[in-house]
Design an enzyme around this catalytic site. Structure first.
Site, PDB file in Angstrom:
ATOM      1  N   ASP A  30      30.941  21.283   5.033  1.00  0.00           N
ATOM      2  CA  ASP A  30      30.717  20.621   3.597  1.00  0.00           C
ATOM      3  C   ASP A  30      30.680  19.306   3.547  1.00  0.00           C
ATOM      4  O   ASP A  30      32.065  18.661   3.500  1.00  0.00           O
ATOM      5  CB  ASP A  30      31.858  21.213   2.907  1.00  0.00           C
ATOM      6  CG  ASP A  30      31.958  21.009   1.357  1.00  0.00           C
ATOM      7  OD1 ASP A  30      31.082  20.465   0.830  1.00  0.00           O
ATOM      8  OD2 ASP A  30      33.003  21.004   0.696  1.00  0.00           O
ATOM      9  N   ASP A  34      32.731  19.559  -1.846  1.00  0.00           N
ATOM     10  CA  ASP A  34      33.276  20.136  -3.195  1.00  0.00           C
ATOM     11  C   ASP A  34      33.838  21.792  -2.915  1.00  0.00           C
ATOM     12  O   ASP A  34      33.772  22.443  -3.849  1.00  0.00           O
ATOM     13  CB  ASP A  34      32.120  20.325  -4.004  1.00  0.00           C
ATOM     14  CG  ASP A  34      31.032  20.896  -3.409  1.00  0.00           C
ATOM     15  OD1 ASP A  34      31.098  21.348  -2.129  1.00  0.00           O
ATOM     16  OD2 ASP A  34      29.853  21.244  -3.927  1.00  0.00           O
ATOM     17  N   ASP A  38      26.929  22.419   2.754  1.00  0.00           N
ATOM     18  CA  ASP A  38      25.594  21.970   2.141  1.00  0.00           C
ATOM     19  C   ASP A  38      24.853  21.299   3.337  1.00  0.00           C
ATOM     20  O   ASP A  38      25.240  21.306   4.476  1.00  0.00           O
ATOM     21  CB  ASP A  38      26.045  20.680   1.251  1.00  0.00           C
ATOM     22  CG  ASP A  38      27.144  19.647   1.858  1.00  0.00           C
ATOM     23  OD1 ASP A  38      27.097  19.483   3.163  1.00  0.00           O
ATOM     24  OD2 ASP A  38      27.858  19.220   0.897  1.00  0.00           O
ATOM     25  N   ASP A 216      13.392  37.695   3.536  1.00  0.00           N
ATOM     26  CA  ASP A 216      14.422  38.673   2.996  1.00  0.00           C
ATOM     27  C   ASP A 216      13.762  39.952   2.458  1.00  0.00           C
ATOM     28  O   ASP A 216      12.729  40.097   1.898  1.00  0.00           O
ATOM     29  CB  ASP A 216      14.877  37.995   1.874  1.00  0.00           C
ATOM     30  CG  ASP A 216      16.071  38.652   1.205  1.00  0.00           C
ATOM     31  OD1 ASP A 216      17.118  38.905   1.969  1.00  0.00           O
ATOM     32  OD2 ASP A 216      16.179  39.023   0.011  1.00  0.00           O
ATOM     33  N   GLU A 277      13.567  41.159   7.718  1.00  0.00           N
ATOM     34  CA  GLU A 277      14.580  41.694   7.332  1.00  0.00           C
ATOM     35  C   GLU A 277      14.309  43.093   7.321  1.00  0.00           C
ATOM     36  O   GLU A 277      13.675  43.115   6.043  1.00  0.00           O
ATOM     37  CB  GLU A 277      15.739  41.128   6.388  1.00  0.00           C
ATOM     38  CG  GLU A 277      16.560  41.613   6.484  1.00  0.00           C
ATOM     39  CD  GLU A 277      17.415  41.908   5.151  1.00  0.00           C
ATOM     40  OE1 GLU A 277      18.624  42.185   4.979  1.00  0.00           O
ATOM     41  OE2 GLU A 277      16.684  41.744   4.072  1.00  0.00           O
TER      42      GLU A 277
HETATM   43  C1  NOJ Z   1      19.371  40.600   2.004  1.00  0.00           C
HETATM   44  C2  NOJ Z   1      20.295  39.414   2.122  1.00  0.00           C
HETATM   45  O1  NOJ Z   1      20.603  39.282   3.508  1.00  0.00           O
HETATM   46  C3  NOJ Z   1      21.398  39.718   1.334  1.00  0.00           C
HETATM   47  O2  NOJ Z   1      22.541  39.026   1.447  1.00  0.00           O
HETATM   48  C4  NOJ Z   1      20.901  39.783   0.081  1.00  0.00           C
HETATM   49  O3  NOJ Z   1      21.933  39.946  -1.027  1.00  0.00           O
HETATM   50  C5  NOJ Z   1      19.672  40.604  -0.355  1.00  0.00           C
HETATM   51  N1  NOJ Z   1      19.090  40.721   0.718  1.00  0.00           N
HETATM   52  C6  NOJ Z   1      19.102  40.538  -1.590  1.00  0.00           C
HETATM   53  O4  NOJ Z   1      18.418  39.397  -1.502  1.00  0.00           O
END
Ligand code: NOJ
Length: 553
Positions: A30, A34, A38, A216, A277
């Site tokens: 950070d 704060d 970042d 994601d 993912e």
């Molecule tokens: C998978 C992500 O790794 C997780 O952290 C997130 O909450 C969900 N997808 C929704 O985007």
């Protein structure tokens, strides 16, 4: 035993063998002070990552977001949230990483946006059936007055998967779908306008020079036609993965999207990569994500979910190499990330406290820290010997455990709120890192602020303390990664060896790797010259919960 081939070929693309370090920006470093990490903080610590020896970093989301799900709820896919800095800060980070030979992949969140995204705000104001609503999944409710949700799906974070809106005339109206929090409405990926928007977002970051994307919820973007009712079994893994034929996970339609994106990335030089993912029920199904014209990598969650059991671990390694090798893709390996209990705690969980839903002050059967750390180090020692690409989650190189005593008032994971405190969720693996034992917030910043409290005992795991201890987890990781590069372990094949039912044992060229997952020592025999021991021990008997790399004289 049979030899399994896992070549990095075709080509020598970096992502086939890379050690990729996941940075969760709000908890890494950070610079602004704060209490929330970042991008300038990340840049300031790149030398530490270079020193660790990683090939690439993956940055969890830093795009503009109201942070209802720690940035996985994006309002502007083409800008940096002020919490994390500016686009100029990102460009600087990228340039500094590249100058050190470290690749950078960024997180892309295409399944859903924030409810504050301009498109969703327009959809709320527009009429049912309008093009604005067609970018998301709006439906009329069931029941006499549409007062019931369109189907029975349940959100990953708890509660229903539908939220009812108030129409422009002030009356309750349609419902919209959200696999996650109600502030994360799902896009309708059958809509060409959504597809075109994301091609453009990909190009925006590719033009800036990123080396790829972690995608994601790559398994959730297409929903089954007609949105049929579905109720997962009570023991199902919440991110998906347990069951086949779930109408919102792993639908075949996603593959077309990834073929399209593959072509977008191929327009750019430099082996840009997509890492999906995808929580799916089998490795065979997971491997479909990485056929030659789709994604380049997908996370190996079956490996991550494997308990501390030798037969299960041998099986998942073998099945992974078979499944991914079968489509010409590298296997990936991962033990921790920002969604699961840290593996230095998880691997010591017992049956009365199954993995995956967080651990908090009132959890039953908390894992023993010493057992967890030994197993965690041994597990990493196995992982970093495997062919393919390995992911490390920030802090695992310090052996950090799950933070299990976070007081309720600090919790931020939507899972905690949507289940009324029934599931602790993921805050315990997201606590800011300790850099310096004797500094405010352990050197996370210089003000002492920290968005989640850091356990006092983390002073002993601070990077400066571990750097000067030859037996620390940090020095174990440094050595493993350096040898992995020196011996090119990301490439090539693996030969199984037999060291008994409680061992995972294999050979990489002349390098022997043995892990003891049992309760009795395993004698390794004559002529052993250790290159790495996950714990210090004397002699040639490998203690329980320990792993070693050695050659034989
Ligand atoms: C998978 C992500 O790794 C997780 O952290 C997130 O909450 C969900 N997808 C929704 O985007």
């Amino acid at each position: 035993m049979a030899q399994l081939e896992q070549f990095a070929a075709p080509g020598s693309e970096w992502w086939r063998t890379a050690v990729i370090y996941q940075i969760y920006p709000r908890s890494f470093a950070d610079a602004s002070g704060d209490g929330i990490g970042d991008l300038p903080g990340v840049t300031s610590r790149l030398d530490d990552l270079k020193d660790l020896g990683v090939d690439a970093i993956w940055l969890s989301p830093f795009m503009t977001s109201p942070q209802k799900d720690a940035g996985y709820d994006v309002t502007d896919y083409r800008d940096v949230d002020p919490l994390f800095g500016t686009l100029a800060d990102f460009d600087e980070l990228l340039a500094q990483a590249h100058a050190r030979g470290i690749r950078v992949i960024v997180d892309l969140v295409p399944n859903h946006s924030s409810d504050q995204h301009v498109w969703f705000q327009q959809a709320l104001k527009a009429a049912p059936g309008s093009p604005e609503r067609a970018r998301y999944i709006f439906r009329d409710g069931k029941g006499e007055n549409g007062e019931l949700p369109p189907n029975n799906w349940e959100s990953v974070f708890g509660g229903g998967m539908w939220e009812r809106v108030i129409e422009a005339d002030g009356t309750p109206g349609q419902w919209y779908l959200h696999i996650f929090d109600a502030t994360q409405p799902d896009f309708d990926w059958t809509n060409e306008e959504v597809r075109e928007e994301f091609r453009s977002i990909l190009r925006f970051w590719l033009d800036r020079g990123v080396d790829g994307f972690r995608v994601d919820v790559a398994h959730g973007m297409i929903k089954a036609d007609g949105l049929p009712d579905y109720m997962p079994p009570t023991d199902a893994d919440s991110m998906g993965g347990g069951e086949d034929d779930v109408p919102y996970w792993g639908q075949d339609g996603v593959h077309e999207i990834y073929r399209d994106w593959h072509e977008v990335l191929a327009e750019y030089d430099g082996d840009r990569a997509l890492a999906g993912e995808a929580w799916l029920p089998t490795l065979e199904k997971t491997a479909l994500w990485v056929r030659p014209d789709e994604m380049h990598q997908t996370f190996n969650f079956p490996y991550l979910m494997t308990h501390w059991d030798a037969a299960d671990l041998r099986a998942v390694i073998r099945d992974s190499l078979d499944a991914f090798g079968g489509v010409g893709a590298p296997s990936t390996w991962v033990l921790s990330n920002h969604d699961v209990v840290r593996h230095a705690s998880r691997l010591a969980l017992t049956a009365d406290n199954p993995q995956g839903e967080g651990i908090g002050p009132k959890s039953a059967g908390k894992p023993d820290p010493a057992v967890g750390l030994s197993r965690g180090r041994a597990a990493s020692t196995v992982m970093l010997a495997l062919p393919g690409s390995a992911y490390i989650y920030q802090g695992e190189e310090l052996g950090l455990p799950e933070a299990m005593e976070i007081p309720d008032e600090f919790r931020q994971d939507p899972t905690w709120f949507r289940t009324n405190g029934e599931r602790y969720g993921r805050d315990g693996c997201r606590v800011p890192l300790p850099w310096t034992a004797d500094a405010p917030a352990f050197g996370f910043n210089d003000t002492g602020l920290s968005w989640l409290p850091q356990p006092d005992e983390w002073a002993a795991s601070a990077r400066d303390v571990e750097a000067s201890d030859p037996d620390s987890t940090l020095n174990l990781y440094r050595r493993l990664i350096a040898l992995r590069h020196e011996r090119e372990l990301g490439y090539g094949s693996l030969v199984w060896e037999d060291a008994g039912a409680n061992a995972v044992a294999f050979r990489r060229g002349d390098l022997h790797v043995v892990a003891n997952l049992g309760t009795e020592p395993i004698e390794l025999g004559e002529g052993v010259e250790f290159l790495v021991r996950s714990e210090p021990f004397a002699g040639t008997a490998l203690p329980p919960d320990t792993a070693a790399w050695f050659i034989r004289a």
